[in-house]
Design an enzyme around this catalytic site. Structure first.
Site, PDB file in Angstrom:
ATOM      1  N   GLY A  36      14.058  85.284 -68.933  1.00  0.00           N
ATOM      2  CA  GLY A  36      14.122  85.507 -70.379  1.00  0.00           C
ATOM      3  C   GLY A  36      15.427  86.188 -70.752  1.00  0.00           C
ATOM      4  O   GLY A  36      16.142  85.765 -71.667  1.00  0.00           O
ATOM      5  N   HIS A  37      15.756  87.249 -70.013  1.00  0.00           N
ATOM      6  CA  HIS A  37      17.037  87.931 -70.242  1.00  0.00           C
ATOM      7  C   HIS A  37      18.192  86.968 -69.980  1.00  0.00           C
ATOM      8  O   HIS A  37      19.195  86.966 -70.696  1.00  0.00           O
ATOM      9  CB  HIS A  37      17.193  89.134 -69.302  1.00  0.00           C
ATOM     10  CG  HIS A  37      16.133  90.186 -69.454  1.00  0.00           C
ATOM     11  ND1 HIS A  37      15.185  90.424 -68.501  1.00  0.00           N
ATOM     12  CD2 HIS A  37      15.884  91.066 -70.465  1.00  0.00           C
ATOM     13  CE1 HIS A  37      14.392  91.414 -68.890  1.00  0.00           C
ATOM     14  NE2 HIS A  37      14.789  91.816 -70.086  1.00  0.00           N
ATOM     15  N   GLN A  61      11.537 105.231 -76.814  1.00  0.00           N
ATOM     16  CA  GLN A  61      10.627 104.205 -77.334  1.00  0.00           C
ATOM     17  C   GLN A  61       9.313 104.132 -76.556  1.00  0.00           C
ATOM     18  O   GLN A  61       8.492 103.243 -76.789  1.00  0.00           O
ATOM     19  CB  GLN A  61      11.309 102.843 -77.360  1.00  0.00           C
ATOM     20  CG  GLN A  61      11.582 102.218 -76.007  1.00  0.00           C
ATOM     21  CD  GLN A  61      12.474 100.995 -76.123  1.00  0.00           C
ATOM     22  OE1 GLN A  61      13.652 101.101 -76.435  1.00  0.00           O
ATOM     23  NE2 GLN A  61      11.906  99.819 -75.897  1.00  0.00           N
ATOM     24  N   GLY A 147      15.343  88.672 -78.044  1.00  0.00           N
ATOM     25  CA  GLY A 147      14.359  87.622 -77.821  1.00  0.00           C
ATOM     26  C   GLY A 147      13.291  87.586 -78.902  1.00  0.00           C
ATOM     27  O   GLY A 147      12.843  88.628 -79.380  1.00  0.00           O
ATOM     28  N   GLU A 148      12.852  86.369 -79.243  1.00  0.00           N
ATOM     29  CA  GLU A 148      11.696  86.224 -80.149  1.00  0.00           C
ATOM     30  C   GLU A 148      10.419  86.700 -79.476  1.00  0.00           C
ATOM     31  O   GLU A 148       9.415  86.928 -80.151  1.00  0.00           O
ATOM     32  CB  GLU A 148      11.530  84.758 -80.563  1.00  0.00           C
ATOM     33  CG  GLU A 148      12.577  84.292 -81.549  1.00  0.00           C
ATOM     34  CD  GLU A 148      12.322  82.880 -82.027  1.00  0.00           C
ATOM     35  OE1 GLU A 148      11.297  82.272 -81.635  1.00  0.00           O
ATOM     36  OE2 GLU A 148      13.155  82.371 -82.784  1.00  0.00           O
ATOM     37  N   LYS A 149      10.460  86.822 -78.140  1.00  0.00           N
ATOM     38  CA  LYS A 149       9.318  87.367 -77.401  1.00  0.00           C
ATOM     39  C   LYS A 149       8.836  88.674 -78.047  1.00  0.00           C
ATOM     40  O   LYS A 149       7.648  88.924 -78.148  1.00  0.00           O
ATOM     41  CB  LYS A 149       9.751  87.598 -75.950  1.00  0.00           C
ATOM     42  CG  LYS A 149       8.963  88.589 -75.165  1.00  0.00           C
ATOM     43  CD  LYS A 149       7.621  88.038 -74.769  1.00  0.00           C
ATOM     44  CE  LYS A 149       6.901  88.919 -73.780  1.00  0.00           C
ATOM     45  NZ  LYS A 149       6.766  90.310 -74.216  1.00  0.00           N
ATOM     46  N   SER A 185       8.126  88.625 -68.782  1.00  0.00           N
ATOM     47  CA  SER A 185       8.259  90.023 -69.184  1.00  0.00           C
ATOM     48  C   SER A 185       8.454  90.852 -67.928  1.00  0.00           C
ATOM     49  O   SER A 185       7.851  90.553 -66.887  1.00  0.00           O
ATOM     50  CB  SER A 185       6.990  90.482 -69.913  1.00  0.00           C
ATOM     51  OG  SER A 185       6.951  91.894 -69.969  1.00  0.00           O
TER      52      SER A 185
END
Ligand code: AMP
Length: 307
Positions: A36-37, A61, A147-149, A185
């Site tokens: 993903g990255h 966070q 990312g849209e993730k 993820s």
């Protein structure tokens, strides 16, 4: 590739890059890099002469110390991946370097940051917006890739950049999935074998939501269809499932009342909290499983949130 851990040397190095006329693209990450990255880095490399990848597990966070402690970390593998991909600079600061003292100034994106993930993880998005704002200041990118993730995060970063007139274009990139539909993820590494099998429940819930959305105008009915899929999985515990207006992530009075509907789902699988989302297409036909690893799913090319 230069690896930098000090903010001052990062600024100097990138000043030189910018003076040389090269566009700087930033890919902010928390490391434990996966395909993903990689898709974000590839996109950045295609559009910017100099790509900066930041690797920083941002304590601001995390609302739970145990979650922060067990977050996967593997800097040497991350550096090898970045070097192989032709990344120009990796910025991997320590917590003390990023926060020499507890910040008194925090970026908070009202409303957008308070719903969904914001309810379950109090303060999470203030931490995200603050660290992203700091990275924008330190790196000075003309483009930044997300990312849209993490759809709500993308919406928040876009809104922050717009509200504060930050001179950076925020680019949303489609979610990369495993063959069976599970969104990649870093947290997937924490799943046991049986939890990993159960984790497909999120993408299955999204598919069920898309199917339910066919000819259905009530967001609650779509959300119920998604929740039912999660409820049927013994290893999963639903946090939320919703059909929302993609612009501000509010629940619309009717699906047909908004230009783009996004389906959101969050669940704990075993001890691991996972999130996923997809666009509710007009034909209700998203198929998230079966896309090859490293390939973009069928929501690729959908408009990114504008909130
Ligand atoms: P993280 O390291 O989890 O903070 O993620 C860094 C960036 O990678 C964020 O913009 C994420 O949205 C993005 N990202 C994470 N997982 C995926 C994925 N499966 N597909 C596309 N982008 C992703």
């Amino acid at each position: 590739m230069q690896v930098v851990d000090a903010a001052s040397s990062l600024r100097r190095a990138l000043d030189e890059v910018r003076t040389g006329g090269e566009a700087v693209g930033l890919v902010p990450t928390m490391g434990a890099l996966h395909a993903g990255h990689r898709s974000l880095i590839e996109r950045a490399a295609g559009e910017c002469a100099h790509v900066v990848v930041s690797v920083f597990v941002n304590p601001l966070q995390f609302d739970r110390a145990d979650d922060l402690a067990r977050y996967p970390r593997d800097l040497s593998a991350d550096l090898a991946l970045c070097a192989a991909m032709g990344v120009g600079t990796v910025f991997a600061p320590s917590v003390a370097e990023m926060y020499p003292e507890p910040p008194r100034t925090v970026v908070s994106v009202a409303a957008l940051g308070a719903r969904w993930e914001g309810v379950s993880r109090p303060g999470h998005f203030d931490g995200v917006a603050t660290v992203v704002a700091k990275l924008f200041c330190l790196v000075g990118p003309s483009m930044a890739y997300f990312g849209e993730k993490d759809f709500q995060q993308l919406a928040i970063v876009r809104r922050m950049a717009r509200d504060l007139s930050m001179p950076v274009s925020v680019v949303g990139c489609p979610t990369v999935r495993e063959d069976d539909g599970l969104a990649l993820s870093s947290r997937n590494a924490l799943l046991t074998r049986s939890e990993r099998r159960a984790a497909t429940v999120l993408s299955r819930a999204l598919e069920a939501g898309c199917a339910a959305g066919r000819g259905e105008d009530r967001p609650e009915a779509v959300a119920r269809a998604m929740a039912a899929v999660v409820a049927a999985e013994p290893l999963a515990r639903l946090d939320y499932a919703a059909a929302v207006d993609a612009r501000d992530l509010s629940v619309p009075s009717a699906l047909s009342a908004v230009p783009e509907v996004r389906l959101l789902v969050a669940a704990e699988v075993g001890q691991v909290r996972l999130i996923d989302n997809c666009a509710l297409t007009a034909h209700g036909g998203a198929t998230l499983a079966g896309s090859r690893r490293g390939r973009h799913n069928r929501t690729a090319g959908e408009p990114a949130p504008s909130a």
